[in-house]
Design a protein around this motif. Sequence first.
Motif, PDB file in Angstrom:
ATOM      1  N   ALA A   1       0.817  -1.208   0.000  1.00  0.00           N
ATOM      2  CA  ALA A   1       0.000   0.000   0.000  1.00  0.00           C
ATOM      3  C   ALA A   1       0.852   1.260   0.000  1.00  0.00           C
ATOM      4  N   GLY A   2       2.016   1.194   0.617  1.00  0.00           N
ATOM      5  CA  GLY A   2       2.905   2.346   0.676  1.00  0.00           C
ATOM      6  C   GLY A   2       3.735   2.559  -0.570  1.00  0.00           C
ATOM      7  N   GLY A   3       3.580   1.674  -1.565  1.00  0.00           N
ATOM      8  CA  GLY A   3       4.292   1.832  -2.826  1.00  0.00           C
ATOM      9  C   GLY A   3       5.764   1.486  -2.773  1.00  0.00           C
TER      10      GLY A   3
ATOM     11  N   HIS B   1     -17.450   3.037  -6.896  1.00  0.00           N
ATOM     12  CA  HIS B   1     -17.099   1.654  -7.228  1.00  0.00           C
ATOM     13  C   HIS B   1     -15.676   1.298  -6.805  1.00  0.00           C
ATOM     14  N   GLY B   2     -14.791   2.271  -6.778  1.00  0.00           N
ATOM     15  CA  GLY B   2     -13.415   2.009  -6.376  1.00  0.00           C
ATOM     16  C   GLY B   2     -13.162   2.200  -4.894  1.00  0.00           C
ATOM     17  N   MET B   3     -14.137   2.638  -4.144  1.00  0.00           N
ATOM     18  CA  MET B   3     -14.116   2.834  -2.695  1.00  0.00           C
ATOM     19  C   MET B   3     -13.322   4.044  -2.228  1.00  0.00           C
ATOM     20  N   GLY B   4     -12.596   4.698  -3.110  1.00  0.00           N
ATOM     21  CA  GLY B   4     -11.920   5.944  -2.766  1.00  0.00           C
ATOM     22  C   GLY B   4     -11.086   5.837  -1.505  1.00  0.00           C
ATOM     23  N   SER B   5     -11.301   6.759  -0.570  1.00  0.00           N
ATOM     24  CA  SER B   5     -10.489   6.822   0.649  1.00  0.00           C
ATOM     25  C   SER B   5     -10.762   5.659   1.591  1.00  0.00           C
ATOM     26  N   SER B   6     -11.801   4.892   1.349  1.00  0.00           N
ATOM     27  CA  SER B   6     -12.107   3.731   2.199  1.00  0.00           C
ATOM     28  C   SER B   6     -11.468   2.445   1.691  1.00  0.00           C
ATOM     29  N   ARG B   7     -10.804   2.525   0.569  1.00  0.00           N
ATOM     30  CA  ARG B   7     -10.230   1.313  -0.033  1.00  0.00           C
ATOM     31  C   ARG B   7      -9.226   0.647   0.902  1.00  0.00           C
ATOM     32  N   ASP B   8      -8.389   1.440   1.549  1.00  0.00           N
ATOM     33  CA  ASP B   8      -7.382   0.881   2.447  1.00  0.00           C
ATOM     34  C   ASP B   8      -8.048   0.148   3.611  1.00  0.00           C
ATOM     35  N   HIS B   9      -9.083   0.752   4.170  1.00  0.00           N
ATOM     36  CA  HIS B   9      -9.798   0.109   5.275  1.00  0.00           C
ATOM     37  C   HIS B   9     -10.377  -1.225   4.834  1.00  0.00           C
ATOM     38  N   LEU B  10     -10.978  -1.245   3.650  1.00  0.00           N
ATOM     39  CA  LEU B  10     -11.584  -2.468   3.138  1.00  0.00           C
ATOM     40  C   LEU B  10     -10.549  -3.568   2.950  1.00  0.00           C
ATOM     41  N   LEU B  11      -9.425  -3.237   2.346  1.00  0.00           N
ATOM     42  CA  LEU B  11      -8.429  -4.271   2.067  1.00  0.00           C
ATOM     43  C   LEU B  11      -7.801  -4.815   3.348  1.00  0.00           C
ATOM     44  N   ARG B  12      -7.587  -3.944   4.325  1.00  0.00           N
ATOM     45  CA  ARG B  12      -7.080  -4.440   5.616  1.00  0.00           C
ATOM     46  C   ARG B  12      -8.108  -5.372   6.266  1.00  0.00           C
ATOM     47  N   ARG B  13      -9.372  -5.020   6.138  1.00  0.00           N
ATOM     48  CA  ARG B  13     -10.425  -5.883   6.691  1.00  0.00           C
ATOM     49  C   ARG B  13     -10.433  -7.224   5.955  1.00  0.00           C
TER      50      ARG B  13
ATOM     51  N   TRP C   1       2.273  -5.562  -7.982  1.00  0.00           N
ATOM     52  CA  TRP C   1       1.874  -6.184  -6.721  1.00  0.00           C
ATOM     53  C   TRP C   1       0.469  -5.735  -6.353  1.00  0.00           C
ATOM     54  N   SER C   2      -0.300  -6.646  -5.797  1.00  0.00           N
ATOM     55  CA  SER C   2      -1.615  -6.311  -5.276  1.00  0.00           C
ATOM     56  C   SER C   2      -1.703  -6.785  -3.834  1.00  0.00           C
ATOM     57  N   TRP C   3      -2.778  -6.372  -3.160  1.00  0.00           N
ATOM     58  CA  TRP C   3      -2.888  -6.594  -1.714  1.00  0.00           C
ATOM     59  C   TRP C   3      -2.812  -8.061  -1.314  1.00  0.00           C
ATOM     60  N   GLU C   4      -3.277  -8.962  -2.171  1.00  0.00           N
ATOM     61  CA  GLU C   4      -3.325 -10.368  -1.809  1.00  0.00           C
ATOM     62  C   GLU C   4      -1.947 -10.941  -1.495  1.00  0.00           C
ATOM     63  N   ALA C   5      -0.893 -10.352  -2.101  1.00  0.00           N
ATOM     64  CA  ALA C   5       0.465 -10.860  -1.868  1.00  0.00           C
ATOM     65  C   ALA C   5       0.861 -10.768  -0.406  1.00  0.00           C
ATOM     66  N   ALA C   6       0.213  -9.872   0.361  1.00  0.00           N
ATOM     67  CA  ALA C   6       0.519  -9.746   1.789  1.00  0.00           C
ATOM     68  C   ALA C   6       0.118 -10.998   2.561  1.00  0.00           C
ATOM     69  N   LEU C   7      -0.760 -11.823   1.979  1.00  0.00           N
ATOM     70  CA  LEU C   7      -1.190 -13.039   2.663  1.00  0.00           C
ATOM     71  C   LEU C   7      -0.124 -14.120   2.657  1.00  0.00           C
ATOM     72  N   VAL C   8       0.823 -14.031   1.740  1.00  0.00           N
ATOM     73  CA  VAL C   8       1.812 -15.097   1.601  1.00  0.00           C
ATOM     74  C   VAL C   8       2.658 -15.229   2.858  1.00  0.00           C
ATOM     75  N   ARG C   9       3.026 -14.102   3.460  1.00  0.00           N
ATOM     76  CA  ARG C   9       3.838 -14.206   4.682  1.00  0.00           C
ATOM     77  C   ARG C   9       3.022 -14.730   5.869  1.00  0.00           C
ATOM     78  N   GLU C  10       1.695 -14.759   5.708  1.00  0.00           N
ATOM     79  CA  GLU C  10       0.833 -15.328   6.743  1.00  0.00           C
ATOM     80  C   GLU C  10       0.631 -16.822   6.532  1.00  0.00           C
ATOM     81  N   GLY C  11       1.349 -17.398   5.560  1.00  0.00           N
ATOM     82  CA  GLY C  11       1.242 -18.828   5.304  1.00  0.00           C
ATOM     83  C   GLY C  11       0.087 -19.217   4.412  1.00  0.00           C
ATOM     84  N   ILE C  12      -0.439 -18.244   3.639  1.00  0.00           N
ATOM     85  CA  ILE C  12      -1.553 -18.503   2.728  1.00  0.00           C
ATOM     86  C   ILE C  12      -1.053 -18.346   1.299  1.00  0.00           C
TER      87      ILE C  12
END
Length: 739
Positions: A37-39, A718-730, A543-554
């Motif tokens: 998310a931080g680029g 449709h893109g969730m704007g400023s709430s997108r980060d909250h959604l992806l963390r959830r 890279w997309s957000w799903e890649a963060a799951l790999v270090r969680e063993g998924i």
Amino acid sequence: MRRIYGYIIGVALLGGMATGAQAAPEAKRQIGYDDIAGGKLAARSVYGLRAMEDGEHYTTLSRNGDVLRWRYADGALVDTLFRRPEGFPQVSDYAIGRDGRQMLLTTGREPIYRHSSRADYYVYDRTTGDLRPLSVGGKQQEATLSPDGTQAAFVRDNDLFVVDLSAPAADGTFVERQITHDGVRGSIINGIPDWVYEEEYSFARAYEWAPGSDAIAFYRFDESGVREYSMNTFRGGLYPENYNFKYPKAGEMNSVVGIRIYRFDGDSIVDVDLASGADSTDIYVPRIEWAATGRDGDGARLAVHWLNRLQNHYRILLADATTGATSVLYEERDPRYIERIDNETATFLPEGRGFVVKSERDGWMHLYRYDMAGRLQNRITEGAWEVTALYGIDAKRGRVYYQSTEDSPLGRGIYSVGLNGRGKRRLSAADEAGTHTAVFGPGYRYWIDYFSNSETPTVVTLRRVADGGAVRVLEDNAALRGRIAAEYTLPRKEFFTFTTPEGTTLNGYLLLPADFDSTRRYPVLMTQYSGPGSQQVTDKWGWSWEAALVREGILVACVDGRGTGFRGAEFRKCTYGNLGGLEVQDQIAAARYLGSLPYVDPARIGIYGWSFGGFMALNCILKGNDVFALAVAVAPVTSWRYYDTIYTELYNGLPQDNAAGYDDNSPIFFADRLKGKLLLAHGTGDDNVHIQNSYEMIERLVRAGKPFEMAIYPDKNHGMGSSRDHLLRRAIEFVKCGL
């Protein structure tokens, strides 16, 4: 439909799966969501370069709003075309007249929908230094300079205006001439598209200057018969307000579209004849453009791209600019549908030398050359691969420049070929397997090569067209590569294929942790979009957000099923009339295949998707409830009856003719099948996939007594704007806990 999906790319592409545990170096760490998310892993690129007519220079817009001119050959700054005065509004865009004298500057931009906006425009005269507002009558839409640079046009309040830039009034303002007078919100629109045209045909300016600056062709939409959709808007107020806009849902009435031509010589408007033998006015006009028709200076005619309501009959009509009379120049039919008409579908050559059509008539997207009588001259490209972009045609040298899947549907290469179909030449390097995209400048002296693959962050190189040789590297992302080498141990990306029970071979990839242990059994999250013509399994960096799951063993997996693009028309169009049928079968088959692997736990497989992908995620956990343990569905379509005419009817026909195609795969009818965990998310301000879809899904799940989790984001689109980060963390926490 907005295609929201991310590519999940690692940096090591290996030929086979690892065996045994492999410990990552202690000094490095695996990537997390904050890194993505931080680029921190995002590749730098080169944006905003605009080639000038001389083919030797380009311009850029600096951060402080100056317009700079540079030289291609050595990258030297030549001069400053516009320097923003102190106190002047920030410049977000600019246009330069063909003669280089007048500049049109965009400030104060206010977005409306996906492509449209209102703004304050200024005209800068480089000869005199005068800087004036284009209009003082309120913000404008889609202002442009005339080809000769002496006039400008814009839209305000659904009407088209023209301004003479050569004769400002005594007070220094420009005098406006109103071309149309019937514009009314929710009824008549001139010069800009209605909602569905903007969304599905991807344009916000619905008018075109004639090459001689003596006429303007423009769209007129009568949307008075289109039904309104109403959205609550909250914005922290005591009482919510309703926002109403015209939105034609599948099977409902569209705007009645007309094409008109305003002629300056007689201050008159003529209507273009769109019927041309057709028996219905229920049509689409996805593009208009001016075309030269001869070498003897007989002027230009208007080419009108015409489609019937079912979008399986396509014509190019050639209109007389004086009378509006039309004749059919080109015609094509398809038993299912004609692929989307865009700026590359037909390209007209100068001086009436004919035109080039992009068509998949033989089952693959290729290029064909015609003369101005509509006669086929020759094929330009041919083979069991697809032309994916037409970058330009150098009529002087008789060369065509394009991108294709000739090497692999997972990558892209850049080629040129003669207009006669001979002398094909690869321009991108043969030893750089992956994805190349290109930008060609006027005169075809230089081109910019954007290259990446799963191991290589973007490299941007300026090259010569003549021999393909590199002039200089504009960006090599050396800093990013160094940071990755020093700080991170990245996941591995493994491409794979498998064959479904029906005998179809599908492409996919898996993301594995650097310390992958083949003796373990991992959970898997499948990510997908799956919509018609889309593609996620590609060899490119990102890279997309799903890649963060790999270090969680998924583990993370992605499979492009039937209906996706770049493998020929039959592979893509086999889903016609039954959206979600074969696509869901393929994702379920992919999950079963993954579950059969010795290192995957078949009881812990989840699926995620957004928009069309959300529609798929819901269907998969409902129809594949014995396979999927979890689903995350964001902004999903839950019934294609709720979605717009152009997109839905293109792929599913009319609901009046094909009720089963609309209902047999609508997840609202299968809510009682839910067994696994479900997270459903939507924005209340989504003008594209309305929250009505999720509300109906919620109602059906409640009736069925099914537990689920939901996340509603007030006023978000449709893109969730400023709430997108909250959604992806959830979503990350939901998947971690659910699998």
